[in-house]
Design a protein around this motif. Structure first.
Motif, PDB file in Angstrom:
ATOM      1  N   UNK A   1     -46.180 -16.640  38.376  1.00 25.17           N
ATOM      2  CA  UNK A   1     -44.773 -16.957  38.126  1.00 25.17           C
ATOM      3  C   UNK A   1     -44.480 -16.904  36.636  1.00 25.17           C
ATOM      4  N   UNK A   2     -45.410 -17.454  35.871  1.00 21.12           N
ATOM      5  CA  UNK A   2     -45.217 -17.387  34.410  1.00 21.12           C
ATOM      6  C   UNK A   2     -45.128 -15.946  33.961  1.00 21.12           C
ATOM      7  N   UNK A   3     -45.994 -15.145  34.503  1.00 22.35           N
ATOM      8  CA  UNK A   3     -45.974 -13.739  34.122  1.00 22.35           C
ATOM      9  C   UNK A   3     -44.643 -13.107  34.474  1.00 22.35           C
ATOM     10  N   UNK A   4     -44.119 -13.502  35.642  1.00 22.53           N
ATOM     11  CA  UNK A   4     -42.813 -12.963  36.056  1.00 22.53           C
ATOM     12  C   UNK A   4     -41.737 -13.348  35.050  1.00 22.53           C
ATOM     13  N   UNK A   5     -41.817 -14.587  34.615  1.00 26.76           N
ATOM     14  CA  UNK A   5     -40.827 -15.042  33.641  1.00 26.76           C
ATOM     15  C   UNK A   5     -40.919 -14.210  32.368  1.00 26.76           C
ATOM     16  N   UNK A   6     -42.147 -14.022  31.924  1.00 28.48           N
ATOM     17  CA  UNK A   6     -42.349 -13.212  30.721  1.00 28.48           C
ATOM     18  C   UNK A   6     -41.769 -11.809  30.932  1.00 28.48           C
ATOM     19  N   UNK A   7     -41.997 -11.302  32.132  1.00 28.37           N
ATOM     20  CA  UNK A   7     -41.500  -9.959  32.435  1.00 28.37           C
ATOM     21  C   UNK A   7     -39.979  -9.943  32.360  1.00 28.37           C
ATOM     22  N   UNK A   8     -39.380 -11.009  32.889  1.00 25.91           N
ATOM     23  CA  UNK A   8     -37.909 -11.054  32.863  1.00 25.91           C
ATOM     24  C   UNK A   8     -37.411 -11.086  31.420  1.00 25.91           C
TER      25      UNK A   8
ATOM     26  N   UNK B   1     -34.882  -5.485  26.832  1.00 27.52           N
ATOM     27  CA  UNK B   1     -34.604  -4.057  26.996  1.00 27.52           C
ATOM     28  C   UNK B   1     -33.167  -3.819  27.421  1.00 27.52           C
ATOM     29  N   UNK B   2     -32.703  -4.594  28.444  1.00 20.81           N
ATOM     30  CA  UNK B   2     -31.393  -4.317  29.036  1.00 20.81           C
ATOM     31  C   UNK B   2     -30.303  -5.236  28.520  1.00 20.81           C
ATOM     32  N   UNK B   3     -30.712  -6.434  28.070  1.00 18.12           N
ATOM     33  CA  UNK B   3     -29.721  -7.401  27.623  1.00 18.12           C
ATOM     34  C   UNK B   3     -28.990  -8.085  28.772  1.00 18.12           C
ATOM     35  N   UNK B   4     -29.510  -7.999  29.976  1.00 20.61           N
ATOM     36  CA  UNK B   4     -28.867  -8.594  31.148  1.00 20.61           C
ATOM     37  C   UNK B   4     -29.258 -10.061  31.264  1.00 20.61           C
ATOM     38  N   UNK B   5     -28.422 -10.917  30.749  1.00 21.56           N
ATOM     39  CA  UNK B   5     -28.766 -12.340  30.721  1.00 21.56           C
ATOM     40  C   UNK B   5     -28.745 -12.944  32.113  1.00 21.56           C
ATOM     41  N   UNK B   6     -27.803 -12.491  32.928  1.00 25.38           N
ATOM     42  CA  UNK B   6     -27.655 -13.084  34.267  1.00 25.38           C
ATOM     43  C   UNK B   6     -28.922 -12.913  35.097  1.00 25.38           C
TER      44      UNK B   6
ATOM     45  N   UNK C   1     -31.269 -15.731  36.671  1.00 21.85           N
ATOM     46  CA  UNK C   1     -31.604 -15.797  38.114  1.00 21.85           C
ATOM     47  C   UNK C   1     -33.113 -15.899  38.293  1.00 21.85           C
ATOM     48  N   UNK C   2     -33.828 -15.102  37.498  1.00 20.25           N
ATOM     49  CA  UNK C   2     -35.290 -15.145  37.603  1.00 20.25           C
ATOM     50  C   UNK C   2     -35.792 -16.538  37.263  1.00 20.25           C
ATOM     51  N   UNK C   3     -35.183 -17.106  36.261  1.00 19.69           N
ATOM     52  CA  UNK C   3     -35.579 -18.451  35.837  1.00 19.69           C
ATOM     53  C   UNK C   3     -35.382 -19.454  36.958  1.00 19.69           C
ATOM     54  N   UNK C   4     -34.225 -19.285  37.645  1.00 19.63           N
ATOM     55  CA  UNK C   4     -33.920 -20.224  38.731  1.00 19.63           C
ATOM     56  C   UNK C   4     -34.973 -20.109  39.839  1.00 19.63           C
ATOM     57  N   UNK C   5     -35.226 -18.878  40.179  1.00 18.34           N
ATOM     58  CA  UNK C   5     -36.206 -18.652  41.258  1.00 18.34           C
ATOM     59  C   UNK C   5     -37.565 -19.232  40.880  1.00 18.34           C
ATOM     60  N   UNK C   6     -37.923 -18.994  39.608  1.00 17.77           N
ATOM     61  CA  UNK C   6     -39.228 -19.477  39.165  1.00 17.77           C
ATOM     62  C   UNK C   6     -39.268 -20.995  39.209  1.00 17.77           C
ATOM     63  N   UNK C   7     -38.175 -21.604  38.792  1.00 17.33           N
ATOM     64  CA  UNK C   7     -38.119 -23.070  38.829  1.00 17.33           C
ATOM     65  C   UNK C   7     -38.370 -23.600  40.222  1.00 17.33           C
TER      66      UNK C   7
END
Lengths: 718, 596
Positions: B476-483, B489-494, B498-504
């Protein structure tokens, strides 16, 4: 897409790390098991499925007897075909372990409806047990170090030339199963010491029993283990576990060993086994003192008690030993045992032991030949063992050091040292490789994390700071690792080469390269033995030097005067005397021994150097040791052994010379050389005009390697 | 004497002590029979003196075809042992049945081939290596017959022209190595005129005292033939020295009477040929093969002098389809009876035909009388053994090398028996292994060590679960880092939020799962030594989690505030260092626990 799909499907089958490790370990072990077996099959591929050398022929013959007549008949077998006219009580003068093992395997296979011939079983017994030894080595290594060391030990021992030399297919000798039994006993004992479990102690006693039934080398176990126990006692490592393990092994092992007729009551009667008994009593005293100390709270009182008890115990032990020795109840050490402790002993006192080439002190080259890199890994392994001292590592260190000493004393005992050397080297390899890989892996991890985190200068500096501690650590580890693998691969190639070149020839069939590079086979031994078997009377008595006795009885099926079981020195000396006397004197001896045929091995035509002329001095020495009429200087010229014109007159006219060179003077052996040119010794023979009066040539093989003479009946008297 | 009114018109006896068959005497007789009596006769008697009859191995009568004719397959006339009355007891009689009765004055010509073994006697009986071997042959110059003989002649063909001596009668001629007696005319019945020929013969007197042939049929495509020979040189006994030197130097002079090799003509397509004896392989043999035959030349281990013996085994495989046929539901093996060895006399021949297990209804057809019985042999993977047909015949000569047939029933399905046995054997072995691995076979279920072991196993299982959870956290941490990387790269904050929420959510769940496991470990006594490490692991992981969250928030915050990438990086640099160190610690701990 498809990739993720397949990985989804495979997910339930994906193994956990532990399972993967187990799988790999089992796979490696299986491969090692197979490798240990097939690397020993060179001789079968090169030659055929046959029994090698000398002693294995006796073992084969007895195994045949077991399978044909059953165990009880075997136990009571009186063999009148050897040691004529004395005979030999076979059941009471051999270690039956090997034969019984082979017979059991044979029975089992037949029970499972595999109609194999007993010869195949015998030929493959040694490789089979070598494979089993690799498994034991694995478990042993696991017990003393870790499973990695166990795996390495299994691999090393699977191909180690020191062990292969005695366990190739066809070398059906006691050592083949004995090394397995030895290592197994040690493993079980160490396991028992480590766990303190009675079950393991019991198992080790049975392992010891099997070892006793298989090989005389069991004396090594019964002396090494007490020594080990003594060392543990002295170093203060005494524990209840040790007490249980040793007592269980000693008492049960001793009782079981007494069931072997050849060993009998030696455990309580022979000087070689007294150390074990002494240590056994010592342990009881130790235990008793421990108990008293536990009960007594007063230290001074205990000191007093200790002094009295120890004095008493030592006195009683000393008196018992003295009385036993004096009354002859306890036999003194045998010559063989002495010659182990003192390498020069045999040379001076027992020529018959010294005459065997495998009893010679070991040359450095043969250490290198048999151990290769293990010779360097061995000290490294000892270092690791001392670094992590435990009961188990102390054992392996002691085993390694003592067996190395014995290996230096006698060539054949390299075999006993091999498992220890392999285990200790495996510890070295495993520990080194493990350290190196840990180093490598930790480094790579940091590097990985660093790289994933982008190229931040701060991170870069942190990474650099980590690296700076040892600048070339990673590269150095890599280099060392490659070095280790290079060495190990050299070891593997060396072992394979040695196995195929040196240890896979049956020595019954000789092979040489012909003029056109083709392989020439000299099958003279079997030619002669088969001739004896078919064309001599069933009760014919054959006299030859003792080396060929087992082969003549096994392959020729004829009675021999002496054989490789050198139990009666006088009898052998009589044969030696006959061979080194003039013909008419020899004829008297031959008649008195009721000999019908005389067999000599002669390599003058083919250049085969281990023939009777080259062994002749030993015949003179052994003969002279019993019959002072035979004097070694009579056969030498200025201390030099010659067979050409300058040879001693007695040499030129003794029976062995005459029988070897009879009519050889007319033979052209090599182009450009005079007739009668001996190719084995590279000289022209000195006596070309040999007339035989009382013997006549009965058979000579196609390459003259074996010559058989018939003893003529005495001339008619008026 | 009514029925013996035949007379032989013409008789030529040729005795061939031919080079090929030195211990054999072939006598070939052409007989022309004429009936001189009134009755029709269909039987002709042949008489042999006792001494010859004893040695007679083979007797065949065939109608005479005459020379130059195309040879049809000759049908042998039936020959039977006869025991007519009023005849001298010292003679043995055989009767030949003529194809049709002979009326008075009719004549019929037929050939009789008789083969005698051991008819040549070496004289002297013992010779040295250098001597040549002389043998003596005795016979009668006059044809011994119960009938009157009109014309008769005898020729003795010898292998060599050297003749020591021979009986000289009237009308004796000698042509090289052939001695001719006769023709004699109008001999009365039972006339006898002994002759003896003493001549040199250095040809191999190979006699197999016993030959056991084992023919084993495998329906998997092979006929395995194994032949065990016990051979003796049947000529003059050798005496005195055997000198290898002389033998090497002049083998044809010093050792003329010895034979050094034997030739076997194996059937074509013979394969896996071996040649060995009791003590191992014999390397001196040569195999030459073409499409018509396979020739095997074998040398015994030593040259065979008179009286010397040897024993060996040759074996070879033959393709099944060449020898096994099927006729009306029965299979039959059609193979030669005797040894493939040329020039060999066999005193006792035992042929064993080993049929596959499960064969039934066995019958044998041979063209001459043989003793036969049945045995069973247990070979590889047999349960009740394979049926063996044993045929025994004494005094066998190459003429007996005819085809014989063994008929039997065998179901094709029985072939699968042995493979199935093997398969099931392995199957049960593996099943047993599986059962052993999964079954609890400890004796006492209440002993302390057993309980401790069980508890330890439970603890191990729990630790495994803990490890799984931790590693899921780490992913999960790795996923967060990936996000975060995606964000940069994309600047897509939303998406990042969302990734943060899921990880939480996931992490919360995981920590919930972790709780009961930890309490179990705390309660279990056997986990005491591992517990501190596990707790440390969990603590570190939590710390790591927090740090990651903080970093995440910082970075996302930075992006929301539209800070430059460098700024953000500077902000998180310190956190990043700590994160790396923590991650390293957690990994180390995981590895450590893994090794327990």
């Amino acid at each position: 897409m498809s990739n993720s799909y397949t990985s989804d499907i495979l997910k339930p089958f994906k193994l956990k790390t532990k399972q993967q490790e187990l799988l790999i370990r089992v796979l490696i072990l299986c491969l090692v098991y197979i490798l240990a077996f097939i690397t020993r099959l060179f001789s079968v591929l090169r030659y055929e499925s046959m029994i090698h050398e000398f002693d294995p022929y006796f073992n084969y013959r007895t195994t045949l007897y077991v399978t044909q007549h059953g165990f009880y008949d075997f136990w009571n077998w009186f063999d009148y075909e050897s040691w004529y006219p004395l005979g030999r009580i076979v059941g009471g003068t051999l270690y039956p372990g090997l034969m019984v093992t082979a017979a059991l395997i044979y029975r089992l296979l037949h029970f499972l409806r595999f109609a194999v011939h007993i010869r195949e079983v015998c030929v493959l017994t040694a490789p089979f047990f070598a494979s089993n030894t690799t498994l034991v080595a694995y478990f042993f290594g696991k017990e003393i170090w870790d499973s990695g060391a166990g795996l390495v030990a299994a691999i090393l021992i699977a191909v180690c030339p020191g062990y292969i030399s005695r366990s190739v297919a066809g070398s059906y000798d006691n050592e083949g199963v004995a090394i397995f039994a030895l290592l197994f006993t040690f493993y079980l004992f160490v396991k028992a010491v480590n766990t303190g479990s009675l079950a393991w102690g019991l198992a080790s006693a049975f392992g010891y029993f099997y070892m006793v039934s298989a090989w005389g080398g069991y004396v090594f176990i019964i002396n090494l283990i007490p020594l080990y126990v003594l060392v543990l006692l002295i170093t203060g490592r005494y524990s209840m576990r040790l007490y249980v393990a040793y007592n269980c092994l000693y008492i049960l092992g001793m009782l079981l060993a007494m069931q072997i007729r050849f060993v009998g009551f030696q455990h309580v009667q022979s000087g070689e086994h007294m150390a074990a008994m002494g240590v056994f009593f010592l342990m009881q005293v130790f235990y008793f003192l421990d108990w008293v100390k536990h009960m007594l709270s007063d230290t001074n009182l205990f000191q007093e008690f200790l002094r009295i008890t120890v004095t008493c115990a030592v006195a009683v032990g000393g008196i018992a030993l003295g009385v036993g020795m004096a009354s002859g109840y306890i036999s003194p050490w045998t010559g063989r045992f002495y010659s182990l402790l003192d390498p020069t002993y045999a040379k001076d006192h027992i020529p018959i032991i010294a005459s065997v080439s495998e009893h010679q002190p070991t040359a450095w080259s043969s250490f290198m030949f048999d151990f290769h890199i293990l010779l360097f890994l061995f000290p490294a392994g000892l270092y690791f063992c001392f670094k992590r001292l435990s009961d188990a590592t102390i054992f392996i260190v002691m085993y390694g050091l003592t067996s190395m000493y014995f290996a230096g004393v006698m060539v054949r005992l390299i075999l006993v040292a091999t498992p220890a050397v392999c285990l200790i080297s495996a510890i070295a390899v495993s520990a080194t490789v493990k350290n190196l890989t840990v180093l490598l892996r930790s480094k790579t991890k940091v590097a990985q994390i660093g790289s994933t985190k982008g190229t931040s200068s701060a991170k870069a500096s942190s990474k650099a700071s980590l690296d700076q501690s040892q600048p070339f650590q990673k590269n150095g580890a890599m280099a060392l690792l490659f070095g280790a693998f290079y060495l190990l691969s050299r070891y593997a190639t060396h072992c394979t080469w040695v196995t195929s070149e040196a240890y896979s020839s049956p020595s019954i069939v000789l092979a040489a390269r012909g003029a056109h590079g083709n392989r020439v086979i000299f099958d003279d031994y079997r030619e002669a033995y088969f001739w004896l078997r078919q064309n001599t009377p069933l009760d014919a008595k054959v006299m030859s030097w003792w080396d060929y006795g087992y082969q003549i009885t096994a392959m020729g099926n004829r009675t021999v005067i002496v054989d490789n079981n050198t139990w009666n020195n006088t009898h052998i000396a009589t044969v030696g005397r006959a061979m080194s006397s003039y013909e008419d004197e020899a004829y008297e001896i031959i008649r008195s021994l009721d000999v019908d045929y005389v067999l000599v091995v002669f390599g003058g035509v083919t250049g085969y150097s281990s023939d009777d002329i080259n062994k002749f001095l030993w015949m003179v020495r052994i003969g002279g040791g019993v019959f002072p009429v035979i004097k070694e200087p009579d056969y030498l010229v200025n201390g030099e052994y010659r067979i050409d014109k300058g040879a001693a007159p007695k040499m030129l006219n003794c029976l062995m010379y005459k029988l070897s060179y009879y009519r050889f003077g007319e033979m052209m052996t090599e182009y450009g050389k005079p007739p009668g040119y001996d190719r084995a010794r590279g000289v022209e023979i000195g006596n070309k005009d040999i007339k035989l009066e009382h013997l006549e040539e009965a058979f000579t093989t196609s390459n003259w390697i074996v010559r058989i003479y018939k003893v003529k009946p005495p001339n008619n008297r008026w | 004497m009514k029925s013996f009114r035949f007379c032989f018109l013409m008789l030529t006896i040729a005795i061939l002590a031919s080079p090929a068959l030195s211990d054999l005497v072939l006598s070939k007789v052409d007989r022309r029979v004429e009936n001189a009596g009134p009755e029709k006769e269909s039987l002709v008697l042949l008489a042999f003196p006792e001494q010859q009859a004893k040695n007679m191995a083979y007797l065949m009568a065939t109608p005479h075809e005459g020379k130059g004719k195309v040879k049809n397959p000759v049908v042998a006339l039936p020959v039977e042992a006869a025991n007519p009355k009023d005849m001298p007891a010292a003679l043995t009689f055989y009767s030949v049945s003529l194809p049709k009765g002979l009326a008075e004055g009719d004549s019929f010509t037929f050939d009789v081939l008789a083969v005698f073994t051991h008819a040549l006697r070496p004289i002297p009986e013992q010779i040295t290596q250098a001597d040549i071997q002389l043998v003596l042959y005795q016979d009668s110059a006059h044809y011994l017959s119960p009938y009157a003989v009109k014309v008769q002649s005898l020729s003795v063909k010898l292998p060599d022209s050297r003749i020591e001596s021979y009986t000289k009668l009237e009308n004796t001629k000698i042509h090289g190595s052939e001695i001719k007696y006769g023709p004699y005319e109008n001999l009365p019945s039972f006339s006898y005129s002994p002759i003896a020929v003493h001549f040199e013969s250095n040809l191999p007197f190979a006699v197999a005292q016993e030959l056991v042939r084992e023919i084993e049929i495998s329906h998997w495509g092979n006929v395995q033939v194994t032949e065990h020979y016990k051979l003796i040189h049947g000529g003059a006994q050798s005496k005195g020295e055997f000198s290898r030197l002389d033998f090497l130097a002049r083998p044809n002079v010093r050792g003329a009477s010895a034979f050094r090799y034997l030739v076997a003509n194996l059937p074509p397509r013979a394969h896996s040929v071996y040649y060995r004896d009791e003590i191992g392989n014999i390397s001196t043999s040569h195999l030459r093969g073409d499409s018509k035959k396979t020739e095997l030349l074998i040398e015994p281990r030593y040259p065979m002098f008179g009286g010397w013996r040897t024993a060996f085994t040759i074996g070879y495989g033959l393709p099944l389809q060449d020898f096994l046929y099927e006729s009306d539901g029965k299979r039959f093996l059609n193979i030669t009876f005797s040894s493939p060895m040329v020039e060999l006399v066999i005193d006792a021949l035992i042929v064993k035909v080993v049929l596959p297990e499960g064969s039934s209804d066995i019958s044998v057809a041979a063209s001459f009388p043989v003793e036969q019985w049945q045995e069973t042999k247990i070979s590889h993977l047999d349960i009740d053994g394979r049926p063996v047909v044993v045929l025994k015949k004494t005094n066998v000569v190459p003429q007996h090398n005819q085809f014989f047939q063994v008929y039997y029933h065998f179901s094709q399905l029985s072939m699968l028996r042995e493979p199935l046995m093997l398969i099931s054997g392995f199957f049960f072995f593996f099943v047993a292994c599986i059962v052993y691995m999964h079954a609890d076979i400890s004796i006492s279920k209440s002993s302390a060590s057993y309980l401790a072991k069980q508890q330890w196993e439970e603890v191990q299982a729990v630790i495994q679960q803990v490890q799984n959870i931790i590693s899921r956290c780490l992913t999960t941490h790795d996923n967060l880092e990936a996000s975060l990387r995606d964000l940069s790269r994309t600047g897509n904050i939303q998406a990042c939020k969302a990734a943060r929420k899921a990880a939480d959510g996931l992490l919360k769940e995981l920590s919930k799962e972790l709780k009961p496991l930890l309490t179990f470990l705390q309660s279990s006594p056997s986990a005491a030594q591992v517990l501190p490490k596990v707790e440390e692991l969990v603590a570190k992981e939590r710390e790591l989690q927090e740090k990651v969250m903080v970093k995440h928030s910082t970075v996302v915050d930075g992006y929301e505030k539209k800070l430059g990438a460098r700024d953000i990086e500077n902000r998180v640099a310190l956190q990043q260092q700590k994160l790396t160190a923590l991650r390293q610690e957690v990994d180390d701990l995981l590895e450590f626990i893994d090794e327990i």
